[in-house]
Design an enzyme around this catalytic site. Sequence first.
Site, PDB file in Angstrom:
ATOM      1  N   SER A  79       0.831  -1.018   0.193  1.00 57.83           N
ATOM      2  CA  SER A  79       0.182   0.035   0.158  1.00 57.83           C
ATOM      3  C   SER A  79       0.421   1.264   0.185  1.00 57.83           C
ATOM      4  O   SER A  79       0.059   2.697  -0.004  1.00 57.83           O
ATOM      5  CB  SER A  79      -0.506   0.153   0.991  1.00 57.83           C
ATOM      6  N   THR A 199      -1.716   4.048   3.481  1.00 63.43           N
ATOM      7  CA  THR A 199      -1.036   5.055   3.697  1.00 63.43           C
ATOM      8  C   THR A 199      -0.227   5.025   5.032  1.00 63.43           C
ATOM      9  O   THR A 199      -0.525   4.318   5.909  1.00 63.43           O
ATOM     10  CB  THR A 199      -2.261   6.323   3.769  1.00 63.43           C
ATOM     11  N   THR A 217       2.222   7.504  -0.314  1.00 61.37           N
ATOM     12  CA  THR A 217       0.621   6.051  -0.532  1.00 61.37           C
ATOM     13  C   THR A 217       1.204   5.116  -2.072  1.00 61.37           C
ATOM     14  O   THR A 217       1.541   6.683  -2.531  1.00 61.37           O
ATOM     15  CB  THR A 217      -0.185   6.368  -0.370  1.00 61.37           C
ATOM     16  N   ARG A 227      -6.262   8.765 -10.650  1.00 61.85           N
ATOM     17  CA  ARG A 227      -7.304   8.962  -9.420  1.00 61.85           C
ATOM     18  C   ARG A 227      -5.670   8.776  -8.240  1.00 61.85           C
ATOM     19  O   ARG A 227      -5.069   7.975  -8.068  1.00 61.85           O
ATOM     20  CB  ARG A 227      -8.010   7.748  -8.748  1.00 61.85           C
ATOM     21  N   THR A 250      -5.636   9.305   7.169  1.00 60.33           N
ATOM     22  CA  THR A 250      -5.072   7.622   6.571  1.00 60.33           C
ATOM     23  C   THR A 250      -7.233   7.247   5.611  1.00 60.33           C
ATOM     24  O   THR A 250      -7.749   7.300   6.828  1.00 60.33           O
ATOM     25  CB  THR A 250      -4.750   6.723   7.191  1.00 60.33           C
ATOM     26  N   GLY A 251      -7.133   6.715   4.827  1.00 56.46           N
ATOM     27  CA  GLY A 251      -8.484   5.780   5.191  1.00 56.46           C
ATOM     28  C   GLY A 251      -8.872   5.979   3.818  1.00 56.46           C
ATOM     29  O   GLY A 251      -8.042   6.255   2.492  1.00 56.46           O
TER      30      GLY A 251
END
Length: 342
Positions: A79, A199, A217, A227, A250-251
């Site tokens: 990630s 992230t 990230t 994106r 994060t997320g």
Amino acid sequence: MMNRRGLIGASLVGSALIGAKASAAETVTRLDGPCVISTWDFGVAANQAAWAVLSKGGRALDAVEAGARVPEQDLKNHSVGRAGYPDRDGHVSLDACIMDELGNCGAVAALEHIAHPISVARKVMEKTPHVMLVGAGALQFALEQGFQYEELLTPDSKAAWEAWKKDAKYQPKANSEVGDYGKTTGQLGTPGGKGNHDTIGMLAIDAKGNIAGACTTSGMAWKMRGRVGDSPIIGAGLYVDNDVGGATSTGVGEEVIRNVGSFLVVELMRQGRSPEAACREAVERILKKKPQAKDIQVGFLAINKRGEVGAWAIQSGFSYALCDGRKQDTLLPGKATYPVSA
């Protein structure tokens, strides 16, 4: 190094990092002197690299860059960095930003073929009049600065992408690496969870009391080509004000961008909120505007000028790593508004 479950146990039982309670519902975590915090369990190793700089009197900016490079080069981390999972067309694109105590900042987005976007972001900050470079222009700049052109799609990532293409479903799951297609899926905070996420956000205070932050990230696996989430956006994925503190997120980045989340957290701390209270309010604003966001994950992590740390997430399972002169390998579970979805 202690394993993840051991770190959480050590942090909850008699940790020197846990301070007095500000209220029945809020626990104040305070770090002393130079310190660094970061998101997720891979933040422990990243913090140790940052601490190698801070412990020698180094600048917070150098520390967060050094720390962020650790997960960027970890081939087991799908990630962040060179081993990140690709977009739905098979391209690995990376995002990062960095910010110093003077308000200087730099970022790159949709950067391909360069393994350390955090270092390119710093070059953008220091060598250009701009804040952000993207896509082909970011790659051109990186190559001009001497960064190595690499193929970032690793065999493991390619295999996961090929498996995903059989169904081609795009449905991010809270606290899981890539849904059903990665070899290390699992929910952080549950036994056996591997906790590879999207992230690493990192904040540090150096011996001079100056604050810097970094965020890097590979973005959401199987995203649409082009994106960009919140991670490279100053004010969304990261914000630092040396008079107040810093915050990172994060997320699912779209929800953070819509609320300019990290800037919001810092501004709430400026108004007198504790880091935890500020992070919680930022999460609750997301949920108020978009109640269906309860089914995804967003987490915020913050530190103020006094070294007080706090975090909050939509769903439980978020964790963050702490490091100061007393302890370099502490991991704490973040508080959340909702339990992890079944």
